[in-house]
Design an enzyme around this catalytic site. Structure first.
Site, short mmCIF file in Angstrom:
data_model
loop_
_atom_site.label_atom_id
_atom_site.label_comp_id
_atom_site.label_asym_id
_atom_site.label_seq_id
_atom_site.Cartn_x
_atom_site.Cartn_y
_atom_site.Cartn_z
N GLN A 1 23.05 33.82 21.64
CA GLN A 1 22.95 32.59 20.87
C GLN A 1 22.98 32.85 19.37
OE1 GLN A 1 23.22 29.53 21.97
NE2 GLN A 1 23.21 30.14 24.11
N ASP B 1 19.22 40.41 22.70
CA ASP B 1 20.21 39.53 23.30
C ASP B 1 20.67 38.57 22.20
OD1 ASP B 1 21.54 37.42 24.45
OD2 ASP B 1 20.10 37.09 26.06
N CYS C 1 19.45 28.23 32.83
CA CYS C 1 19.26 29.65 33.22
C CYS C 1 18.01 30.23 32.60
CB CYS C 1 20.48 30.51 32.87
SG CYS C 1 21.95 30.04 33.76
N HIS D 1 16.85 34.33 28.99
CA HIS D 1 17.90 33.83 29.87
C HIS D 1 17.90 34.71 31.13
CE1 HIS D 1 22.10 33.22 31.25
NE2 HIS D 1 22.10 32.11 30.54
N LYS E 1 30.76 32.27 22.97
CA LYS E 1 29.72 31.51 22.28
C LYS E 1 29.98 31.49 20.77
CE LYS E 1 26.47 31.92 25.86
NZ LYS E 1 26.03 30.80 26.67
N1 PMP Z 1 21.53 35.17 26.92
C1 PMP Z 1 21.45 33.97 26.34
C2 PMP Z 1 20.33 33.69 25.38
C3 PMP Z 1 22.41 33.00 26.63
O1 PMP Z 1 22.34 31.80 26.06
C4 PMP Z 1 23.45 33.30 27.55
C5 PMP Z 1 24.50 32.27 27.92
N2 PMP Z 1 24.00 31.00 28.17
C6 PMP Z 1 23.49 34.58 28.10
C7 PMP Z 1 22.51 35.49 27.77
C8 PMP Z 1 24.56 34.99 29.05
O2 PMP Z 1 25.81 34.97 28.42
P1 PMP Z 1 27.16 35.13 29.26
O3 PMP Z 1 27.07 34.13 30.37
O4 PMP Z 1 28.23 34.82 28.27
O5 PMP Z 1 27.20 36.53 29.74
#
Ligand code: PMP
Length: 405
Positions: free
Chosen positions: A202, A199, A363, A122, A225
């Site tokens: 998910q 990370d 993203c 991401h 999430k």
């Molecule tokens: N890493 C992953 C794999 C994600 O799916 C996301 C959110 N889509 C993020 C990081 C970023 O999370 P946040 O926007 O809640 O900081």
């Protein structure tokens, strides 16, 4: 074992109608809906226990502080950290990664050192490292993935070298659904003394997390999430790292004493929590984690895997539909493209049927580049989705084809 009707009744928003049609919420990888218990916990705090934390001698301040600190204990238990001191409250995954980049990695880096990430990260797990690389002269190295969306771990022996000062990798891809073998990556990295950040944005809501068993150095996730509020998340970091790291931001609460000559920082984890924190967020997030624990993360995993298998089969039968991300180990995410139809049109028409899905690059632009596509439509499922809803999603996709095909 899994009373889906009872579970759905815990989430007030799931009873909503969209354009007169029952909502089918399949955008859970972007954010999850909230059970009444989480909503009530925040209302209860504001109605009965709220005050600023840590600095007050009065009753409400102490009550709020106790709730805030017990939320830290809940996070510790949920991910099986060994100490509460290893849990830092942050705004979410993004802030957690930035904190590690800035406070842990940056002071260690020299020009030509390397940071190893993967091709399926991401943007939140790419850009903080790029910024750090730009400031230090270090280089970003990439673990590639195969056509099915599985990481090509055969590249690890070449990529891992003493130049690498950190590996940062996603546990579960938000656009492909792939669940990565982070245990193996950690083992290989540790063999060379390289720390690893996972990370967990998910993975946190879909599988049991045990940071001690994984032996990761850092693990980050977001409350929103996993059925909790936005604006709150947690960074787990091994105590030995937190003890050597510099503060991320300066302000109240992260100090022991301040004078113009010298400031002494507070103990961990408070050293990393400058300013009045998101008190209500931590309490909502802890309530969400307890809700998930009560359902049982193993049962959730099993139920969602059944949904994933059913949806994969249904979607695969649609002519002209191609699933992007077919790794053998996946979480409940299905990205797809439809022959000759732009994903934004797909998402818009599905919305008219009451089906909420996400379209775009999610993203993860390097993932789109890999497949040479601008975007996908992503169906991301939760334990509150049903087989009946997958049938409605399948019907909605068929409708898109009728209208646009
Ligand atoms: N890493 C992953 C794999 C994600 O799916 C996301 C959110 N889509 C993020 C990081 C970023 O999370 P946040 O926007 O809640 O900081």
């Amino acid at each position: 074992m899994f009373d889906i009707h009872k579970i759905r009744s815990d989430f007030p928003i799931l009873g909503t109608k969209i354009y007169g049609k029952p909502l089918v919420y399949a955008d859970n990888a972007a954010s999850t809906q909230k059970p009444q218990r989480v909503i009530d916990s925040i209302t209860d705090l504001y109605s009965n226990h709220y005050a600023n934390i840590h600095r007050g001698v009065h009753y409400l301040s102490q009550k709020s502080t106790a709730l805030y600190e017990s939320a830290r204990e809940t996070v510790k238990i949920f991910i099986n950290a060994s100490k509460v001191e290893e849990i830092v409250f942050v705004r979410g995954t993004t802030e957690g990664v930035n904190l590690v980049a800035r406070s842990y990695l940056e002071p260690l880096l020299k020009p030509d050192d390397e940071i190893l990430i993967s091709e399926m990260e991401h943007h939140s797990n790419i850009i903080p490292w790029q910024l750090t690389a730009e400031r230090t002269g270090a280089k970003l190295k990439i673990i590639p993935f195969l056509e099915n969306g599985e990481l090509d771990l055969s590249t690890l022996p070449d990529l891992l070298s003493p130049k690498v000062k950190l590996v940062a990798v996603t546990h579960m891809s938000n656009s492909l659904g792939t669940i990565n073998d982070v245990g193996l990556i950690i083992e290989r990295a540790h063999a060379l003394g390289i720390p690893v950040l996972v990370d967990g944005a998910q993975s946190i809501a879909h599988m049991p997390i045990d940071v001690q068993e994984l032996d990761c150095d850092f693990f980050v996730f977001s409350g929103h999430k996993i059925y909790g509020p936005t604006g709150i998340g947690a960074l787990y970091a091994k105590e030995k790292h937190l003890l050597t790291m510099l503060p991320y931001q300066g302000g109240g609460d992260m100090i022991l004493s301040v004078s113009f000559e010298k400031t002494e920082y507070n103990d961990i984890p408070y050293k990393f929590e400058a300013g009045t924190p998101n008190i209500e967020g931590t309490i909502g997030m802890a309530t969400a984690l307890n809700y998930v624990s009560d359902l049982g993360i193993e049962s959730i995993d099993e139920y969602e895997q059944d949904l994933l298998a059913y949806a994969t089969k249904q979607f695969s039968d649609i002519e002209g539909l191609k699933i992007i991300g077919t790794a053998p180990k996946k979480g409940s995410i299905i990205s797809f493209i439809l022959d000759g139809i732009h994903p934004h049109d797909v998402g818009t028409i599905m919305d008219m049927e009451g089906v909420a899905v996400r379209t775009g690059h999610h993203c993860t632009q390097p993932v789109m580049d890999h497949y040479n596509i601008p975007a996908t439509t992503r169906v991301s499922l939760s334990f509150y989705n049903t087989v009946g809803e997958i049938d409605k999603i399948t019907k909605a996709i068929t409708k898109v084809k009728e209208l646009m095909g």
